[in-house]
Motif scaffolding. Structure first.
Motif, short mmCIF file in Angstrom:
data_model
loop_
_atom_site.label_atom_id
_atom_site.label_comp_id
_atom_site.label_asym_id
_atom_site.label_seq_id
_atom_site.Cartn_x
_atom_site.Cartn_y
_atom_site.Cartn_z
N LYS A 100 0.82 -1.21 0.00
CA LYS A 100 0.00 0.00 0.00
C LYS A 100 0.85 1.26 0.00
O LYS A 100 1.90 1.30 0.64
N VAL A 101 0.37 2.25 -0.73
CA VAL A 101 1.00 3.57 -0.69
C VAL A 101 -0.09 4.61 -0.41
O VAL A 101 -1.22 4.46 -0.87
N PRO A 102 0.25 5.66 0.34
CA PRO A 102 -0.73 6.74 0.54
C PRO A 102 -0.87 7.57 -0.74
O PRO A 102 0.06 7.65 -1.54
N VAL A 103 -2.06 8.14 -0.92
CA VAL A 103 -2.31 9.03 -2.06
C VAL A 103 -2.51 10.43 -1.51
O VAL A 103 -3.38 10.66 -0.68
N GLU A 104 -1.66 11.35 -1.98
CA GLU A 104 -1.69 12.70 -1.45
C GLU A 104 -2.20 13.66 -2.52
O GLU A 104 -1.83 13.55 -3.68
N MET A 105 -3.08 14.57 -2.12
CA MET A 105 -3.60 15.55 -3.08
C MET A 105 -3.64 16.92 -2.44
O MET A 105 -3.97 17.05 -1.26
N GLU A 106 -3.34 17.93 -3.24
CA GLU A 106 -3.45 19.30 -2.73
C GLU A 106 -4.92 19.68 -2.67
O GLU A 106 -5.67 19.47 -3.62
N VAL A 157 -3.83 3.26 -1.59
CA VAL A 157 -4.18 2.24 -2.58
C VAL A 157 -3.13 1.14 -2.56
O VAL A 157 -1.96 1.39 -2.29
N GLU A 158 -3.59 -0.07 -2.84
CA GLU A 158 -2.67 -1.19 -2.99
C GLU A 158 -2.21 -1.21 -4.44
O GLU A 158 -3.03 -1.06 -5.36
N LEU A 159 -0.91 -1.37 -4.64
CA LEU A 159 -0.36 -1.36 -5.99
C LEU A 159 0.59 -2.54 -6.18
O LEU A 159 1.19 -3.02 -5.22
N THR A 160 0.73 -2.96 -7.43
CA THR A 160 1.78 -3.90 -7.79
C THR A 160 2.71 -3.19 -8.76
O THR A 160 2.25 -2.61 -9.76
N THR A 212 -10.63 11.15 -7.82
CA THR A 212 -9.33 11.81 -7.97
C THR A 212 -8.49 10.95 -8.89
O THR A 212 -8.48 9.72 -8.76
N MET A 213 -7.83 11.58 -9.83
CA MET A 213 -6.91 10.84 -10.69
C MET A 213 -5.61 10.60 -9.93
O MET A 213 -4.96 11.54 -9.49
N VAL A 214 -5.28 9.33 -9.74
CA VAL A 214 -4.04 8.97 -9.04
C VAL A 214 -2.90 8.97 -10.06
O VAL A 214 -3.00 8.33 -11.10
N ARG A 215 -1.86 9.70 -9.74
CA ARG A 215 -0.69 9.73 -10.63
C ARG A 215 0.46 8.95 -10.03
O ARG A 215 0.54 8.75 -8.82
N ALA A 216 1.35 8.52 -10.91
CA ALA A 216 2.55 7.81 -10.49
C ALA A 216 3.70 8.30 -11.36
O ALA A 216 3.48 9.12 -12.27
N ARG A 217 4.91 7.82 -11.09
CA ARG A 217 6.06 8.22 -11.90
C ARG A 217 6.59 7.04 -12.70
O ARG A 217 6.69 5.94 -12.16
N MET A 218 6.95 7.28 -13.94
CA MET A 218 7.52 6.24 -14.80
C MET A 218 8.81 5.72 -14.16
O MET A 218 9.68 6.52 -13.81
N GLY A 219 8.90 4.42 -14.00
CA GLY A 219 10.09 3.84 -13.37
C GLY A 219 10.17 4.16 -11.89
O GLY A 219 11.19 3.96 -11.26
N GLY A 220 9.08 4.68 -11.31
CA GLY A 220 9.06 5.00 -9.89
C GLY A 220 9.62 6.37 -9.58
O GLY A 220 9.31 6.95 -8.53
N THR A 221 10.47 6.91 -10.49
CA THR A 221 11.15 8.16 -10.17
C THR A 221 11.09 9.20 -11.30
O THR A 221 11.53 10.32 -11.12
N GLY A 222 10.55 8.81 -12.47
CA GLY A 222 10.62 9.69 -13.63
C GLY A 222 9.44 10.65 -13.75
O GLY A 222 8.91 11.12 -12.75
N ALA A 223 9.07 10.94 -14.99
CA ALA A 223 7.97 11.88 -15.25
C ALA A 223 6.64 11.23 -14.86
O ALA A 223 6.50 10.01 -14.88
N PRO A 224 5.64 12.06 -14.49
CA PRO A 224 4.35 11.51 -14.04
C PRO A 224 3.52 10.92 -15.18
O PRO A 224 3.65 11.33 -16.34
#
Lengths: 365, 147
Positions: free
Chosen positions: A229-235, A248-251, B46-58
């Motif tokens: 699980k990771v927290p989801v943060e929003m402004e 959310v739980e992620l793989t 809410t749209m959940v964003r992540a980063r490419m490769g964990g550290t790159g661009a969203p």
């Protein structure tokens, strides 16, 4: 071509009533609750959330119940529901390095800090049917160890320290959103990743498998696979600062791929990336392999004409709701279309018959 | 003696807290302040964003459901509720707690609601981490065949 036709209302209503009865099945058998589906069919719930592109386990469980376990139908229900929701905003990018890992394995480094943590996995089971589950199951209690408190570092970072792997350059660029603008080609990697993470598991798996079998082979190792699980943060605009609005739980799967170097890049390892809602590791590994295959252009690799390198082919066929919508519509009434086809065939047949009736003279001319 | 916590931390905690636990602790306080809506509870995404490769661009990973509301305690502070999932009652309770945490009730509410929630959630997290730890592989080398 579609023409409005009246009729069939009674038949449709009765069909839906029968569907509801069949969905319930034998009433001597206890009815499934949403909570039972959410808790005991959680990997189906995870797939529906991932491909429905909406993280909400209760809704996904409801969709599975309503669809009688037809997961693509359930995904369809979730996609339809999500279009009714107002968008409150977008989160900060989640920090997967801070994940509370239930599972974390690496196929490349045996002794990585944090270790090999198997988690609740099907791996190493014998794949023999367990008839004990058919009887009243007794509760199993999982053993416990000394909990790790510090975050588990990403394994690719170790390769990065030696400069042996291509780096991911951090940016705050606003990514395109497939749910807002139609996909245009050539696309970008953020859009490809969005399409792949919500893409059909079977399709993405087969595309990934094709690269392993030699169609644009790129020698993937699973550098790391982690689930948690990771927290989801929003402004929050009315506050002027950000808060965690949930978790959310992620793989996550990072592949490390052999790379001989090209005109533009030195020999090094390259990466493929998979990140999917829920515990969905088959999908996450597949996504990483397909992501890597689609990166041939930016890495200066040759286009081998492989299906997994063809972003138009992959992106336009990965969405099972688009696919099933177009595929299944052909079973709906096409009476007028077909009437004209019938007319055409009859006309062609008459002409062919007429030619066959008088072949000799034509040949003599 | 309790440490003071920031508004960011209590709102983050309320967003993730199990709805049933929050409700139980809130009811146990016996508080039921009068309030008016600034924004009635609404369910959205809410749209959940992540980063490419964990550290790159969203990139955009997918949406999650969120319920939000804003209210004002009569003669008091404005509270915002932002909680995960589709739960208008939970969002309302979260907003009430948020409003009261800004006033003189802060210390008692922190002890009655925030800290028990934190303890429950930390225990659940530690429990999973302990189960994960039990599945960590201890490698050992088999006797080699040289001699």
């Amino acid at each position: 071509m579609y023409v409005a036709v009246k009729g069939g209302e009674r038949a449709i209503n009765n069909a839906h009533a029968w569907l509801a009865e069949e969905r319930r099945g034998d009433t001597d058998v206890a009815e499934l609750s949403i909570a039972q589906i959410r808790e005991q069919l959680s990997l189906a719930v995870n797939r529906v959330m991932a491909e429905g592109s909406l993280y909400d386990p209760d809704l996904a469980a409801l969709a599975i119940k309503q669809s009688r376990g037809d997961l693509i139908e359930a995904i369809f229900l979730i996609r339809a529901y999500r279009t009714t929701l107002p968008r409150f905003g977008a989160s900060e990018p989640v920090d997967t390095a801070a994940m509370a890992c239930d599972r974390r394995v690496s196929a490349t480094f045996k002794d990585a800090p944090g270790g090999q943590v198997l988690g609740p996995t099907f791996d190493y089971t014998h794949r023999l049917l367990d008839f004990a589950l058919a009887a009243e199951g007794e509760e199993t209690v999982a053993p416990k160890g000394e909990p790790r408190e510090e975050p588990t570092p990403h394994i690719t970072e170790f390769l990065n320290q030696e400069g042996l792997i291509q780096t991911e350059v951090e940016s705050d660029e606003v990514p395109g959103d497939l749910t807002r603008e139609p996909l245009e080609l050539p696309s970008t990697r953020p859009l490809r990743l969005q399409a792949l993470t919500r893409g059909d598991e079977g399709f993405v798996l087969s595309m990934a498998y094709s690269t392993q079998r030699g169609y644009a082979r790129n020698h993937a190792f699973v550098g790391e696979l982690r689930i948690g699980k990771v927290p989801v943060e929003m402004e929050i605009p009315e506050l002027g600062f950000s808060i965690e609005i949930g978790e959310v739980e992620l793989t996550e799967c990072e592949t490390v791929n052999q790379f001989q170097g090209s005109k533009t890049e030195p020999p090094q390892f390259t990466r493929g990336y998979g990140l999917v809602f829920g515990q969905t590791e088959r999908k996450a590994i597949s996504m990483a392999l397909v992501d890597r295959a689609l990166r041939w252009k930016e890495l200066g690799e040759d286009n081998l004409g492989a299906p997994a390198q063809d972003e138009e082919f992959v992106l336009y066929h990965s969405d099972n709701i688009q696919a099933t919508g177009f595929l299944e519509h052909i079973k709906l009434p096409h009476y007028v279309d077909f009437q004209s086809e019938l007319e055409l065939i009859r006309k062609l047949r008459r002409e062919a018959d007429a030619r066959n009736a008088a072949p000799v003279r034509e040949a003599a001319e | 003696m309790t440490d003071e916590i920031t508004r960011k931390s209590w709102m983050s905690l309320l967003a993730k807290a199990p709805a049933a636990s929050l409700e139980k602790l809130w009811v146990a306080t016996g508080l039921s302040p009068d309030y008016g809506w600034l924004r009635a509870p609404e369910i959205g995404a809410t749209m959940v964003r992540a980063r490419m490769g964990g550290t790159g661009a969203p990139f955009n990973l997918g949406e999650m459901t969120v319920t939000r509301c804003s209210l004002q305690i009569d003669g008091g502070a404005v509270g915002h509720g932002y909680v995960q999932g589709r739960d208008k009652a939970k969002a309302t309770t979260a907003a009430l707690v948020d409003a009261l945490m800004q006033g003189e009730m802060a210390q008692s509410l922190q002890a009655a609601v925030i800290e028990p929630l934190m303890a429950e959630m930390t225990a659940a997290k530690t429990d999973r981490a302990a189960k994960a730890a039990a599945t960590k592989v201890d490698f050992f080398t088999m006797a080699r065949g040289e001699d």
